[in-house]
Structures are given as structure tokens and as C-alpha cells.
Write an enzyme that holds these catalytic residues in place. Structure first.
Site, PDB file in Angstrom:
ATOM      1  N   HIS A 109      -0.826  -1.919 -10.476  1.00 36.64           N
ATOM      2  CA  HIS A 109       0.314  -1.127 -10.919  1.00 36.64           C
ATOM      3  C   HIS A 109       0.170  -0.882 -12.405  1.00 36.64           C
ATOM      4  O   HIS A 109      -0.288  -1.753 -13.131  1.00 36.64           O
ATOM      5  CB  HIS A 109       1.636  -1.870 -10.635  1.00 36.64           C
ATOM      6  CG  HIS A 109       2.824  -0.974 -10.666  1.00 36.64           C
ATOM      7  ND1 HIS A 109       3.465  -0.660 -11.838  1.00 36.64           N
ATOM      8  CD2 HIS A 109       3.453  -0.302  -9.674  1.00 36.64           C
ATOM      9  CE1 HIS A 109       4.462   0.169 -11.548  1.00 36.64           C
ATOM     10  NE2 HIS A 109       4.473   0.411 -10.265  1.00 36.64           N
ATOM     11  N   ASP A 162       4.067  -1.080  -1.992  1.00 26.10           N
ATOM     12  CA  ASP A 162       3.521  -0.279  -0.906  1.00 26.10           C
ATOM     13  C   ASP A 162       2.654  -1.078   0.043  1.00 26.10           C
ATOM     14  O   ASP A 162       2.384  -0.648   1.163  1.00 26.10           O
ATOM     15  CB  ASP A 162       2.700   0.889  -1.478  1.00 26.10           C
ATOM     16  CG  ASP A 162       3.597   1.894  -2.160  1.00 26.10           C
ATOM     17  OD1 ASP A 162       4.700   2.099  -1.650  1.00 26.10           O
ATOM     18  OD2 ASP A 162       3.201   2.449  -3.191  1.00 26.10           O
TER      19      ASP A 162
HETATM   20  N1  CMC Z   1      -8.503  -1.798  -6.502  1.00 24.26           N
HETATM   21  C1  CMC Z   1      -9.582  -2.069  -7.269  1.00 24.26           C
HETATM   22  N2  CMC Z   1      -9.630  -1.940  -8.603  1.00 24.26           N
HETATM   23  C2  CMC Z   1      -8.522  -1.492  -9.202  1.00 24.26           C
HETATM   24  C3  CMC Z   1      -7.343  -1.181  -8.481  1.00 24.26           C
HETATM   25  C4  CMC Z   1      -7.359  -1.353  -7.088  1.00 24.26           C
HETATM   26  N3  CMC Z   1      -6.274  -1.071  -6.342  1.00 24.26           N
HETATM   27  N4  CMC Z   1      -6.379  -0.754  -9.328  1.00 24.26           N
HETATM   28  C5  CMC Z   1      -6.927  -0.795 -10.554  1.00 24.26           C
HETATM   29  N5  CMC Z   1      -8.210  -1.242 -10.487  1.00 24.26           N
HETATM   30  C6  CMC Z   1      -9.128  -1.473 -11.615  1.00 24.26           C
HETATM   31  C7  CMC Z   1      -9.659  -0.157 -12.134  1.00 24.26           C
HETATM   32  O1  CMC Z   1     -10.878   0.187 -11.503  1.00 24.26           O
HETATM   33  C8  CMC Z   1      -9.838  -0.449 -13.604  1.00 24.26           C
HETATM   34  O2  CMC Z   1     -11.039  -1.188 -13.747  1.00 24.26           O
HETATM   35  P1  CMC Z   1     -11.951  -0.999 -15.086  1.00 24.26           P
HETATM   36  O3  CMC Z   1     -11.122  -1.556 -16.204  1.00 24.26           O
HETATM   37  O4  CMC Z   1     -13.151  -1.823 -14.782  1.00 24.26           O
HETATM   38  O5  CMC Z   1     -12.208   0.465 -15.217  1.00 24.26           O
HETATM   39  C9  CMC Z   1      -8.685  -1.404 -13.929  1.00 24.26           C
HETATM   40  O6  CMC Z   1      -8.352  -2.039 -12.666  1.00 24.26           O
HETATM   41  C10 CMC Z   1      -7.438  -0.703 -14.470  1.00 24.26           C
HETATM   42  O7  CMC Z   1      -7.121   0.355 -13.586  1.00 24.26           O
HETATM   43  P2  CMC Z   1      -6.511   1.754 -14.061  1.00 24.26           P
HETATM   44  O8  CMC Z   1      -6.792   2.787 -13.038  1.00 24.26           O
HETATM   45  O9  CMC Z   1      -6.958   2.021 -15.474  1.00 24.26           O
HETATM   46  O10 CMC Z   1      -4.977   1.373 -14.101  1.00 24.26           O
HETATM   47  P3  CMC Z   1      -3.778   2.384 -14.014  1.00 24.26           P
HETATM   48  O11 CMC Z   1      -2.635   1.702 -14.655  1.00 24.26           O
HETATM   49  O12 CMC Z   1      -4.167   3.726 -14.556  1.00 24.26           O
HETATM   50  O13 CMC Z   1      -3.543   2.581 -12.439  1.00 24.26           O
HETATM   51  C11 CMC Z   1      -2.707   2.404 -10.243  1.00 24.26           C
HETATM   52  C12 CMC Z   1      -2.515   1.999 -11.709  1.00 24.26           C
HETATM   53  C13 CMC Z   1      -1.470   1.993  -9.448  1.00 24.26           C
HETATM   54  C14 CMC Z   1      -2.843   3.931 -10.131  1.00 24.26           C
HETATM   55  C15 CMC Z   1      -3.972   1.708  -9.711  1.00 24.26           C
HETATM   56  O14 CMC Z   1      -3.843   0.292  -9.783  1.00 24.26           O
HETATM   57  C16 CMC Z   1      -4.303   2.123  -8.272  1.00 24.26           C
HETATM   58  O15 CMC Z   1      -4.950   3.162  -8.062  1.00 24.26           O
HETATM   59  N6  CMC Z   1      -3.851   1.331  -7.233  1.00 24.26           N
HETATM   60  C17 CMC Z   1      -4.024   1.700  -5.864  1.00 24.26           C
HETATM   61  C18 CMC Z   1      -2.963   2.722  -5.475  1.00 24.26           C
HETATM   62  C19 CMC Z   1      -1.594   2.108  -5.322  1.00 24.26           C
HETATM   63  O16 CMC Z   1      -1.414   1.081  -4.662  1.00 24.26           O
HETATM   64  N7  CMC Z   1      -0.583   2.795  -5.894  1.00 24.26           N
HETATM   65  C20 CMC Z   1       0.837   2.405  -5.745  1.00 24.26           C
HETATM   66  C21 CMC Z   1       1.489   2.037  -7.015  1.00 24.26           C
HETATM   67  S1  CMC Z   1       3.064   1.216  -6.718  1.00 24.26           S
HETATM   68  C22 CMC Z   1       4.117   2.388  -6.057  1.00 24.26           C
HETATM   69  C23 CMC Z   1       4.440   3.484  -6.977  1.00 24.26           C
HETATM   70  O17 CMC Z   1       4.926   3.226  -8.100  1.00 24.26           O
HETATM   71  O18 CMC Z   1       4.285   4.633  -6.610  1.00 24.26           O
END
Ligand code: CMC
Length: 429
Positions: free
Chosen positions: A306, A364
Site C-alpha cells: 500500500h 483487498d
Molecule cells: N508484490 C511484490 N512487490 C511489490 C508489491 C507487491 N504487491 N507492491 C510493491 N512491491 C515492491 C515494488 O516492486 C517496489 O520494489 P523496488 O523498491 O525494488 O522497486 C517496492 O515494493 C515499492 O513499490 P511501489 O510500486 O514503488 O509502491 P507504491 O506505493 O507506488 O505502490 C501499490 C503501492 C498498492 C500500487 C503496490 O503495492 C501494488 O501494486 N500492490 C498490488 C496491488 C494492490 O493490492 N492494490 C490495492 C491497494 S489497497 C486498496 C486501495 O487503496 O485501492
């Protein structure tokens, strides 16, 4: 940063910027005058360090795993509150008195039907369309059916539009479901509460009686409460940005629905369940964990991670408990997807990669399993999220419209395209 100002050295000059404190949470450096005084913009793609507005509605402490609505912890609201009480709280700022609650319930309940002509509007869609596509279209079309509540400068019309959206969203969501599966639409029943009425509109058919199971209705109500608002997330920011131009609330909420649909946001509940199905068996979990850790593989564990929570999402804990209650009530003892989910959670919570990156299960992760057990197809999961989030979007939109300092949202950019050049006729290119 000193006291209540921050100093910025730029172009050989020192610029003082005001630092503002909220009730809770980090201070903000007020940069509204930065461009006028320095000629420079700030740069923050993804808004990771930017407060886009001032708000009194929802507070999240992502490190501590805290979520408050108008100051009340989500755990207390989910345990004791009912959804319309939370709607009132989000919209008006305080919990309602008994009389206020009765009046609010009455107003919402008596706006649940949609204009009869909307049924024809549905039939223009393909039956195999994703229900979120239908939601984007139908909710946007509300402005065409209810143009007596689109004057945003009139507080009465704003209130009527807000009530209409909260009241009609379950009806529209249920109609999207019924249309998808080829069953007749069910009209709302005013003697049922918000969640029970929604279950009735989804699962009843006109040819026989359908009694809503109160335990399942309570579980759905809890899902609605857990999704009601979540501060300045992508869809809420979309609603605010759309609304900042002065467009009507139905158009704003349609924009929010479109944004919510993405798998990084509300679409994650559908994606999480599809992922569990793809994993198929607990033995295959390590393979998927390895893929999630592999930077060259775009695969992510859906339902994990998140932007704000770097701790257990407090909503996920309640959702996990709700999932068990629903499976228990329905007598589902061995749900293979739940087994995979529990094992996946266990492994992810002890795996160095997930610990180091603070990737915890989010809301989720468990909502998908619960909704599947309740009988909803995966394509409906994000629709339920949109239904519940409508009140949050509306409360945030209302707060923005009522703020006298409100301006159109207009971000700037760091331009990296070609510098000025002269047009060449096509024959000379
Ligand atoms: N599985 C594997 N690696 C992950 C995941 C994951 N679900 N989420 C983040 N990472 C890694 C990502 O690859 C990155 O690694 P590195 O630093 O080596 O590049 C690091 O963690 C930080 O990730 P980010 O994409 O920079 O973080 P963000 O804050 O931009 O993204 C997120 C947050 C929710 C989009 C992301 O964690 C994700 O895609 N999760 C899966 C989708 C999901 O479950 N979304 C629902 C969110 S909760 C409900 C809502 O609010 O809508």
C-alpha cells in the site's frame, strides 16, 4: 526547517516558506507562493510527498496502521456503527443523534429507485460487458436524468445530489449485476436496511420469496464501512480534480469510478482473487513468491502493499475476521482459495523481501474471498468497492466545494520535450 518556517536556498537567495501543522500527521511546507517568489515549481510524480488539500474527514497513520474517520477509529466504527451512520458522519462531521439518523435513513431510503427510463439505458450495453464499464456509463448518465440537482452553487441541490448518489448506487450496482447475468431487475425494498436491500436486489428473483440472511447482511455492511473513505487516494483525488472545474457531482463520481477500476487501486480485489485461482494450490505459492520478488518479472502479489500503510492495513484485519464469519455462516469449511490466502499471507509476512519493503496484506486481499463466498462473481468486486466509496467521494467533493479557497486543480510539469523548432513541410522531412 526552523519553528514555523522552512528556508529554501535557490539561485543565491534564501526563501522563507510557512510550515503548517494539522491536528495529527506530518507538518506541511506551504509552497503556494513558491513559483511567484522563485520562478521554480516543485516536482513530485505520484504525489508521494505532496498534500493536495486540507481536509477534516479522514486520517491515516500508515506506519502505525491507524485509520480514523472524523477522529473515530475504523475498528470501533466497523464493530458498532451501521453504514448510513458512517455516511452521516463522513458527510456532516459528527455522529448523528437518533432523530438525525432517522431523518437521514428516511431520506436515503426514499431515493433508492432510479428513473424508470434508466432500465432502457442499461439495455444498450452488451451483457458480457464488465460491470465496472457499465457503472462508469450509468453513473455519468445520472446527470442526464437528475438535472434538477446539478447546480453545484445551490447547497440544497448539492445535498439532494449527495443523497441521490448514496441511495441509488446500490440499485445501479445490482442492476449492473442482474443485467450481466440475464435476470430481471429487482426494485429496492424500503423495509430493508442499506446492505440487506442490496443483497435482496442482487440475489432475489421476482418469482419467489428471498429472505436476506442477517449475518451475511451484517458482513456486507462491514465491507461497506471498511471501504467508505480513505483520504486522498487516486480515485478521491480524481473526484476532487474533476470537481474543481465546477462540473456536476454525477460526472465527478463517474470519474472516480473510472479511476478506481485500475488493478493498482480498487481493481485489486478482483485481481487478488484471480491470482489465488491462478496459484491454484498451496504447493505453488513459492513459485509465485519468487516471481513477485523478481524485478525482471512484472508480476506483483495482488492484495499486498500500500502506498500509505507500511504496517498491517487495519481494514485487512477486520476483513479477515469478516471472511471467516461469512465462510462459517455458509458452512464453507475447506475453501481452497482461503487455504492458499492464509498460507500466502503467512509466507509473505515472514519473507525478507516483504518485511524489508513493508508489504503487508491490504483490505483487498480478504474482501475478494468474502465476496466470492457471498456469491458475487469476481467482476462485481470492484463495483461493491465503488458503491461503498461513493459516500467518501461525495464527502470529499462537498468539503472541497464548500471551501472558499477552492480553485481549479491545475498541476504544472517539468517539460523535457523538444525546444522550439520550425515546422518543415512534409516533402522536406
Ligand atoms: N508484490 C511484490 N512487490 C511489490 C508489491 C507487491 N504487491 N507492491 C510493491 N512491491 C515492491 C515494488 O516492486 C517496489 O520494489 P523496488 O523498491 O525494488 O522497486 C517496492 O515494493 C515499492 O513499490 P511501489 O510500486 O514503488 O509502491 P507504491 O506505493 O507506488 O505502490 C501499490 C503501492 C498498492 C500500487 C503496490 O503495492 C501494488 O501494486 N500492490 C498490488 C496491488 C494492490 O493490492 N492494490 C490495492 C491497494 S489497497 C486498496 C486501495 O487503496 O485501492
Amino acid at each position: 526547517m526552523t519553528g514555523s518556517t522552512a528556508k529554501l536556498e535557490l539561485g543565491g537567495k534564501t526563501h522563507e516558506l510557512n510550515v503548517r501543522s494539522g491536528t495529527l500527521g506530518p507538518d506541511v511546507i506551504d509552497i503556494a507562493s513558491l513559483y511567484a517568489s522563485t520562478g521554480a515549481f516543485t516536482y513530485d510524480p505520484g504525489f508521494t510527498s505532496t498534500a493536495s488539500c486540507e481536509s477534516e474527514i479522514t486520517y491515516i497513520d500508515g506506519d502505525a496502521g491507524v485509520l480514523l474517520h472524523r477522529g473515530y477509529p475504523i475498528e470501533q466504527l466497523a464493530e458498532h456503527g451501521d453504514f448510513l451512520e458512517i455516511c452521516y458522519l463522513l458527510l456532516y462531521g459528527d455522529l448523528p443523534t437518533k432523530a438525525q439518523k432517522e431523518d437521514f435513513d428516511y431520506r436515503v431510503t426514499h431515493h433508492t429507485m432510479v428513473h424508470e427510463q434508466m432500465t432502457k439505458f442499461f439495455t444498450g450495453f452488451r451483457r458480457d460487458a464488465h460491470p465496472m464499464a457499465v457503472m462508469c456509463g450509468v453513473v455519468g448518465a445520472l446527470a442526464a436524468f437528475y438535472h434538477d440537482s446539478i447546480d453545484i452553487s445551490d447547497p440544497h441541490q448539492r445535498m439532494v445530489a449527495s443523497i441521490r448518489l448514496i441511495a441509488k448506487m446500490p440499485t445501479i450496482a445490482a442492476m449492473a449485476y442482474k443485467y450481466h447475468i440475464g435476470q430481471p431487475f429487482m426494485y429496492p425494498k424500503n423495509d430493508l436496511n442499506y446492505a440487506a436491500n442490496f443483497l435482496h436486489m442482487c440475489f432475489a428473483v421476482p418469482c419467489e420469496d428471498y429472505k436476506v440472511n442477517p449475518i451475511l447482511a451484517r458482513a456486507v455492511e462491514r465491507i461497506f464501512i471498511l471501504h467508505a473513505d480513505h483520504e486522498q487516494n487516486a480515485s478521491t483525488s480524481t473526484v476532487r480534480l474533476a470537481g474543481s472545474s465546477g462540473t456536476n457531482p454525477f460526472a465527478c463520481i463517474a470519474a472516480g469510478i473510472a479511476c478506481l477500476w485500475g488493478p493498482a487501486h480498487g481493481g485489486a480485489n478482483e485481481a487478488a482473487l484471480n491470482m489465488l485461482a491462478e496459484i491454484g494450490h498451496v504447493d505453488r505459492i513459492p513459485e509465485f513468491i519468487n516471481r513477485a520478488k523478481d524485478r525482471s518479472d512484472p508480476f506483483r502479489l495482488m492484495g499486498f502493499g500500500h502506498r500509505v500503510y507500511k504496517n498491517y492495513d487495519p481494514r485487512a484485519k477486520i476483513m479477515q475476521q469478516t471472511a471467516h464469519e461469512v465462510l462459517g455462516e455458509l458452512g464453507i469449511k475447506d475453501d481452497p482459495l482461503l487455504d492458499i490466502a492464509i498460507e500466502l499471507e503467512k509466507i509473505a509476512l515472514t519473507d525478507e523481501y516483504f518485511i524489508e519493503k513493508k508489504l503487508y496484506p491490504n483490505v483487498d486481499f480478504y474482501s475478494g474471498i468474502t465476496l466470492k463466498a457471498l456469491g458475487f462473481p469476481t467482476t462485481m468486486f470492484t463495483v461493491l468497492f465503488a458503491l461503498a466509496r461513493t459516500v467518501g467521494w461525495i464527502a470529499q467533493w462537498k468539503e472541497m466545494i464548500e471551501d472558499p479557497r477552492q480553485k481549479i486543480g491545475r498541476p504544472r510539469q517539468l517539460y523535457t520535450g523538444a525546444a522550439q523548432r520550425d515546422y518543415t513541410p512534409i516533402a522536406k522531412r
